[in-house]
Design a protein around this motif. Structure first.
Motif, PDB file in Angstrom:
ATOM      1  N   MET A   1       0.846  -1.181   0.000  1.00  8.18           N
ATOM      2  CA  MET A   1       0.000   0.000   0.000  1.00  8.18           C
ATOM      3  C   MET A   1       0.894   1.248   0.000  1.00  8.18           C
ATOM      4  O   MET A   1       1.815   1.358   0.788  1.00  8.18           O
ATOM      5  N   ALA A   2       0.602   2.159  -0.881  1.00  5.51           N
ATOM      6  CA  ALA A   2       1.396   3.381  -1.015  1.00  5.51           C
ATOM      7  C   ALA A   2       1.061   4.354   0.123  1.00  5.51           C
ATOM      8  O   ALA A   2      -0.064   4.399   0.613  1.00  5.51           O
ATOM      9  N   HIS A   3       2.065   5.101   0.510  1.00  5.03           N
ATOM     10  CA  HIS A   3       1.861   6.097   1.567  1.00  5.03           C
ATOM     11  C   HIS A   3       1.109   7.303   1.009  1.00  5.03           C
ATOM     12  O   HIS A   3       1.129   7.585  -0.185  1.00  5.03           O
ATOM     13  N   ILE A   4       0.465   8.023   1.912  1.00  9.77           N
ATOM     14  CA  ILE A   4      -0.286   9.227   1.539  1.00  9.77           C
ATOM     15  C   ILE A   4       0.710  10.361   1.352  1.00  9.77           C
ATOM     16  O   ILE A   4       1.578  10.578   2.205  1.00  9.77           O
ATOM     17  N   ASN A   5       0.566  11.108   0.256  1.00 10.02           N
ATOM     18  CA  ASN A   5       1.512  12.199   0.023  1.00 10.02           C
ATOM     19  C   ASN A   5       1.148  13.419   0.874  1.00 10.02           C
ATOM     20  O   ASN A   5       0.033  13.541   1.393  1.00 10.02           O
ATOM     21  N   ASP A   6       2.105  14.339   0.999  1.00  9.77           N
ATOM     22  CA  ASP A   6       1.928  15.513   1.860  1.00  9.77           C
ATOM     23  C   ASP A   6       0.774  16.407   1.399  1.00  9.77           C
ATOM     24  O   ASP A   6       0.068  16.981   2.216  1.00  9.77           O
ATOM     25  N   LYS A   7       0.571  16.515   0.084  1.00  6.97           N
ATOM     26  CA  LYS A   7      -0.507  17.380  -0.416  1.00  6.97           C
ATOM     27  C   LYS A   7      -1.879  16.877   0.046  1.00  6.97           C
ATOM     28  O   LYS A   7      -2.729  17.666   0.451  1.00  6.97           O
ATOM     29  N   ARG A   8      -2.080  15.551   0.009  1.00  8.58           N
ATOM     30  CA  ARG A   8      -3.368  14.997   0.457  1.00  8.58           C
ATOM     31  C   ARG A   8      -3.546  15.195   1.964  1.00  8.58           C
ATOM     32  O   ARG A   8      -4.654  15.501   2.421  1.00  8.58           O
ATOM     33  N   LEU A   9      -2.463  15.020   2.726  1.00  5.68           N
ATOM     34  CA  LEU A   9      -2.563  15.225   4.168  1.00  5.68           C
ATOM     35  C   LEU A   9      -2.884  16.688   4.492  1.00  5.68           C
ATOM     36  O   LEU A   9      -3.710  16.977   5.358  1.00  5.68           O
ATOM     37  N   GLN A  10      -2.238  17.609   3.777  1.00  7.68           N
ATOM     38  CA  GLN A  10      -2.509  19.032   4.002  1.00  7.68           C
ATOM     39  C   GLN A  10      -3.932  19.385   3.582  1.00  7.68           C
ATOM     40  O   GLN A  10      -4.599  20.192   4.240  1.00  7.68           O
ATOM     41  N   ALA A  11      -4.414  18.772   2.498  1.00  2.91           N
ATOM     42  CA  ALA A  11      -5.796  19.015   2.074  1.00  2.91           C
ATOM     43  C   ALA A  11      -6.771  18.492   3.119  1.00  2.91           C
ATOM     44  O   ALA A  11      -7.792  19.120   3.395  1.00  2.91           O
ATOM     45  N   TYR A  12      -6.457  17.348   3.707  1.00  3.55           N
ATOM     46  CA  TYR A  12      -7.306  16.808   4.764  1.00  3.55           C
ATOM     47  C   TYR A  12      -7.350  17.759   5.959  1.00  3.55           C
ATOM     48  O   TYR A  12      -8.417  18.059   6.489  1.00  3.55           O
ATOM     49  N   ILE A  13      -6.188  18.236   6.378  1.00  7.59           N
ATOM     50  CA  ILE A  13      -6.114  19.149   7.521  1.00  7.59           C
ATOM     51  C   ILE A  13      -6.886  20.436   7.235  1.00  7.59           C
ATOM     52  O   ILE A  13      -7.563  20.975   8.110  1.00  7.59           O
ATOM     53  N   ALA A  14      -6.809  20.911   5.997  1.00 11.45           N
ATOM     54  CA  ALA A  14      -7.503  22.142   5.620  1.00 11.45           C
ATOM     55  C   ALA A  14      -8.993  21.914   5.383  1.00 11.45           C
ATOM     56  O   ALA A  14      -9.751  22.868   5.238  1.00 11.45           O
ATOM     57  N   GLY A  15      -9.437  20.647   5.342  1.00 13.28           N
ATOM     58  CA  GLY A  15     -10.850  20.340   5.123  1.00 13.28           C
ATOM     59  C   GLY A  15     -11.288  20.523   3.683  1.00 13.28           C
ATOM     60  O   GLY A  15     -12.440  20.833   3.418  1.00 13.28           O
ATOM     61  N   LYS A  16     -10.372  20.303   2.735  1.00 15.11           N
ATOM     62  CA  LYS A  16     -10.666  20.544   1.325  1.00 15.11           C
ATOM     63  C   LYS A  16     -10.799  19.245   0.525  1.00 15.11           C
ATOM     64  O   LYS A  16     -10.527  19.221  -0.662  1.00 15.11           O
ATOM     65  N   ILE A  17     -11.216  18.162   1.178  1.00 15.68           N
ATOM     66  CA  ILE A  17     -11.396  16.901   0.456  1.00 15.68           C
ATOM     67  C   ILE A  17     -12.751  16.307   0.793  1.00 15.68           C
ATOM     68  O   ILE A  17     -13.407  16.711   1.746  1.00 15.68           O
ATOM     69  N   SER A  18     -13.159  15.329   0.007  1.00 14.30           N
ATOM     70  CA  SER A  18     -14.483  14.716   0.187  1.00 14.30           C
ATOM     71  C   SER A  18     -14.497  13.856   1.448  1.00 14.30           C
ATOM     72  O   SER A  18     -13.458  13.447   1.963  1.00 14.30           O
ATOM     73  N   THR A  19     -15.694  13.553   1.903  1.00 12.12           N
ATOM     74  CA  THR A  19     -15.865  12.723   3.087  1.00 12.12           C
ATOM     75  C   THR A  19     -15.292  11.326   2.854  1.00 12.12           C
ATOM     76  O   THR A  19     -14.657  10.755   3.741  1.00 12.12           O
ATOM     77  N   GLN A  20     -15.502  10.781   1.658  1.00 13.05           N
ATOM     78  CA  GLN A  20     -14.973   9.459   1.350  1.00 13.05           C
ATOM     79  C   GLN A  20     -13.438   9.457   1.375  1.00 13.05           C
ATOM     80  O   GLN A  20     -12.825   8.537   1.890  1.00 13.05           O
ATOM     81  N   ASP A  21     -12.846  10.518   0.813  1.00 11.59           N
ATOM     82  CA  ASP A  21     -11.390  10.615   0.822  1.00 11.59           C
ATOM     83  C   ASP A  21     -10.872  10.784   2.258  1.00 11.59           C
ATOM     84  O   ASP A  21      -9.837  10.218   2.622  1.00 11.59           O
ATOM     85  N   GLU A  22     -11.597  11.541   3.088  1.00 14.34           N
ATOM     86  CA  GLU A  22     -11.228  11.673   4.496  1.00 14.34           C
ATOM     87  C   GLU A  22     -11.227  10.309   5.172  1.00 14.34           C
ATOM     88  O   GLU A  22     -10.296   9.959   5.908  1.00 14.34           O
ATOM     89  N   PHE A  23     -12.274   9.534   4.902  1.00 15.27           N
ATOM     90  CA  PHE A  23     -12.377   8.205   5.496  1.00 15.27           C
ATOM     91  C   PHE A  23     -11.218   7.321   5.038  1.00 15.27           C
ATOM     92  O   PHE A  23     -10.617   6.610   5.843  1.00 15.27           O
ATOM     93  N   ASN A  24     -10.880   7.370   3.750  1.00 15.86           N
ATOM     94  CA  ASN A  24      -9.780   6.564   3.220  1.00 15.86           C
ATOM     95  C   ASN A  24      -8.448   6.959   3.861  1.00 15.86           C
ATOM     96  O   ASN A  24      -7.623   6.098   4.183  1.00 15.86           O
TER      97      ASN A  24
END
Length: 164
Positions: A1-24
């Motif tokens: 399984m690939a690690h989550i990149n920094d951009k996705r983690l920062q988007a999660y922290i900023a609340g700029k991603i979908s609920t499904q992506d947050e769950f993933n």
């Protein structure tokens, strides 16, 4: 399984991603220590809160105690006894080293009544090593406390998502 990149983690922290992506992301972080550590280090200080006092009890009751409470309690007691043994052994080493150092210092000072002797270089080196080890343990302890606080917040957010 690939690690989550920094951009996705920062988007999660900023609340700029979908609920499904947050769950993933949270699902991945729950099983990946590397990404969990990176996520905890990215979390801004103002978003950190202390975990509720009964969080540990609630997690244990929903996970470990449901399988076999007797075995879980026995394992916890054995871990506690092991930590106590380790602490006792460490304390005994510290007491022995302190007593040996004091014995050497008193022996040296009693042997030279008129002139003062220097502490041997070996003793100074050992004392410096012990001091460095103690400082390292303090740094590690502080880092672990900070990381556990951040993980508690992440778990609390995750549990809140699951309740919704």
């Amino acid at each position: 399984m690939a690690h989550i990149n920094d951009k996705r983690l920062q988007a999660y922290i900023a609340g700029k991603i979908s609920t499904q992506d947050e769950f993933n992301i949270m699902e991945h972080i729950a099983g990946c220590d590397i990404c969990a550590a990176r996520f905890a280090n990215m979390m801004p200080e103002e978003r950190l809160v202390s975990p509720p006092p009964d969080l540990k009890k609630e997690i244990l009751s929903r996970t470990v105690y449901q399988s076999n409470p007797v075995q879980a309690i026995q394992r916890m007691q054995e871990r506690k006894r092991e930590r106590q043994r380790e602490f006792l052994a460490y304390s005994a080493r510290v007491v022995f080293a302190t007593a040996a150092s004091m014995l050497i210092v008193f022996t040296l000072s009693a042997g030279s009544s008129s002139k003062q002797r220097e502490i041997p270089a070996e003793i100074v080196q050992i004392q410096q090593q012990e001091k460095a080890e103690a400082e390292k343990k303090n740094l590690i302890s502080g880092s672990l406390q900070k990381a556990s606080g951040k993980m508690g917040d992440a778990l609390q957010d995750f549990l809140a998502l699951l309740r919704e």
